[in-house]
Write a protein that holds these residues in place. Sequence first.
Motif, mmCIF file in Angstrom:
data_model
loop_
_atom_site.group_PDB
_atom_site.id
_atom_site.type_symbol
_atom_site.label_atom_id
_atom_site.label_comp_id
_atom_site.label_asym_id
_atom_site.label_seq_id
_atom_site.Cartn_x
_atom_site.Cartn_y
_atom_site.Cartn_z
ATOM 1 N N TRP A 103 5.210 -0.743 -9.762
ATOM 2 C CA TRP A 103 4.206 -0.084 -9.854
ATOM 3 C C TRP A 103 4.488 0.877 -11.083
ATOM 4 O O TRP A 103 5.816 1.606 -10.816
ATOM 5 C CB TRP A 103 3.776 0.695 -8.659
ATOM 6 N N ASN A 104 3.936 1.291 -12.021
ATOM 7 C CA ASN A 104 4.039 2.178 -13.153
ATOM 8 C C ASN A 104 5.386 1.831 -13.523
ATOM 9 O O ASN A 104 6.330 2.891 -13.659
ATOM 10 C CB ASN A 104 4.090 3.539 -12.540
ATOM 11 N N ALA A 119 0.659 4.013 -2.831
ATOM 12 C CA ALA A 119 0.448 5.560 -2.539
ATOM 13 C C ALA A 119 1.665 6.384 -3.062
ATOM 14 O O ALA A 119 1.260 7.325 -3.794
ATOM 15 C CB ALA A 119 0.500 5.679 -1.292
ATOM 16 N N ILE A 120 2.862 6.113 -3.214
ATOM 17 C CA ILE A 120 3.645 6.964 -3.838
ATOM 18 C C ILE A 120 3.782 7.012 -5.192
ATOM 19 O O ILE A 120 3.692 8.023 -5.909
ATOM 20 C CB ILE A 120 5.343 6.245 -3.174
ATOM 21 N N ALA A 121 3.411 5.862 -5.939
ATOM 22 C CA ALA A 121 3.302 5.749 -7.238
ATOM 23 C C ALA A 121 2.024 6.514 -7.710
ATOM 24 O O ALA A 121 2.122 7.208 -8.888
ATOM 25 C CB ALA A 121 3.157 4.228 -7.747
ATOM 26 N N ARG A 122 0.972 6.522 -7.046
ATOM 27 C CA ARG A 122 -0.220 7.370 -7.435
ATOM 28 C C ARG A 122 0.197 9.077 -7.171
ATOM 29 O O ARG A 122 -0.234 9.715 -8.252
ATOM 30 C CB ARG A 122 -1.364 6.932 -6.414
ATOM 31 N N LEU A 123 0.793 9.136 -6.231
ATOM 32 C CA LEU A 123 1.235 10.859 -6.063
ATOM 33 C C LEU A 123 1.965 11.263 -7.105
ATOM 34 O O LEU A 123 2.018 12.276 -7.739
ATOM 35 C CB LEU A 123 1.738 10.834 -4.567
ATOM 36 N N LEU A 124 3.086 10.419 -7.547
ATOM 37 C CA LEU A 124 4.197 10.682 -8.674
ATOM 38 C C LEU A 124 3.665 10.371 -10.039
ATOM 39 O O LEU A 124 4.363 10.677 -10.975
ATOM 40 C CB LEU A 124 5.334 10.332 -8.077
ATOM 41 N N PRO A 172 0.932 -1.189 0.008
ATOM 42 C CA PRO A 172 0.182 0.052 0.017
ATOM 43 C C PRO A 172 0.974 1.164 -0.042
ATOM 44 O O PRO A 172 0.380 2.351 -0.671
ATOM 45 C CB PRO A 172 -0.844 -0.108 1.464
ATOM 46 N N VAL A 173 1.977 1.270 0.738
ATOM 47 C CA VAL A 173 2.807 2.497 0.648
ATOM 48 C C VAL A 173 3.408 2.689 -0.667
ATOM 49 O O VAL A 173 3.336 3.898 -1.021
ATOM 50 C CB VAL A 173 4.108 2.151 1.780
ATOM 51 N N CYS A 174 3.800 1.857 -1.504
ATOM 52 C CA CYS A 174 4.489 1.718 -2.784
ATOM 53 C C CYS A 174 3.198 2.208 -3.853
ATOM 54 O O CYS A 174 3.642 3.314 -4.420
ATOM 55 C CB CYS A 174 4.891 0.412 -3.138
ATOM 56 N N LEU A 225 9.757 -2.989 -5.364
ATOM 57 C CA LEU A 225 10.506 -3.751 -4.496
ATOM 58 C C LEU A 225 11.125 -4.853 -4.916
ATOM 59 O O LEU A 225 10.807 -5.553 -5.645
ATOM 60 C CB LEU A 225 9.095 -4.170 -3.570
ATOM 61 N N HIS A 226 12.583 -4.677 -4.403
ATOM 62 C CA HIS A 226 13.411 -5.713 -4.870
ATOM 63 C C HIS A 226 13.520 -6.529 -3.694
ATOM 64 O O HIS A 226 13.609 -6.235 -2.387
ATOM 65 C CB HIS A 226 14.871 -5.161 -5.210
ATOM 66 N N ASP A 227 14.002 -7.935 -4.003
ATOM 67 C CA ASP A 227 14.278 -8.846 -3.027
ATOM 68 C C ASP A 227 15.562 -9.357 -2.922
ATOM 69 O O ASP A 227 15.968 -9.978 -3.864
ATOM 70 C CB ASP A 227 13.298 -10.352 -3.370
ATOM 71 N N PRO A 228 16.318 -8.849 -1.942
ATOM 72 C CA PRO A 228 17.930 -8.963 -2.010
ATOM 73 C C PRO A 228 18.163 -10.571 -1.994
ATOM 74 O O PRO A 228 19.146 -10.939 -2.290
ATOM 75 C CB PRO A 228 18.114 -8.406 -0.712
#
Length: 203
Positions: free
Chosen positions: A38-39, A13-18, A9-11, A26-29
């Motif tokens: 997203w986008n 939200a950031i994508a929608r804002l920008l 949800p955080v990611c 999100l990368h899996d190390p």
Amino acid sequence: MDAATRLAPVCEAIARLLSPHAEVILHDPATDRIAAIWNPVSGRSVGDPSLLGELRSTGQDVHGPYPKSLSDGRRLSSVSAVVRGADGDADLVLCVNVDRTAFDEAARLLAAFAAPEAGRPGALFERDWTETLNDVVGSFVREVGTPVDRLARDQRLTVLGRLDTAGVLGQRRSAPVVARALRISRSALYQLLADLREDPDAP
């Protein structure tokens, strides 16, 4: 609930804002693969290699902003953050990549508007005494830091003295224009002019 699900949800939200100028990843190390995106302005998708080896080796948790480029020539500004679990190990790496294309174009347009002015064409303005009036009054209120409608009597006398020196008061039908510029009545202007003529050194 795994870390990627918690952060989704955080990611978003950031994508929608920008949007539409940024992608959020999100990368899996552990697998060095993209866990969620997203986008996707870079054209990458879930499961693609993350190539985070150099990022993880620095020992920092927040990186950037740093520049990146896409294969089509677009420039990105990127920020990456290591998200750690309770054991202190890196669970995920969150990256935000902003496409600078629109911002760079806006900067070029603003820079063009900010180009040095060539100066006032004399043939057009040499007889426009209202320009001189505006220049003198505007310069004075900036000098004293007081709005024109709040000028004291002595300040108005100073302005009128400068207008007289600049030749504005000698112009035909200048009185109503000067009164309007000083935010006073015409009768108040005539009284000030009488005081100024009586004592040229006033205030």
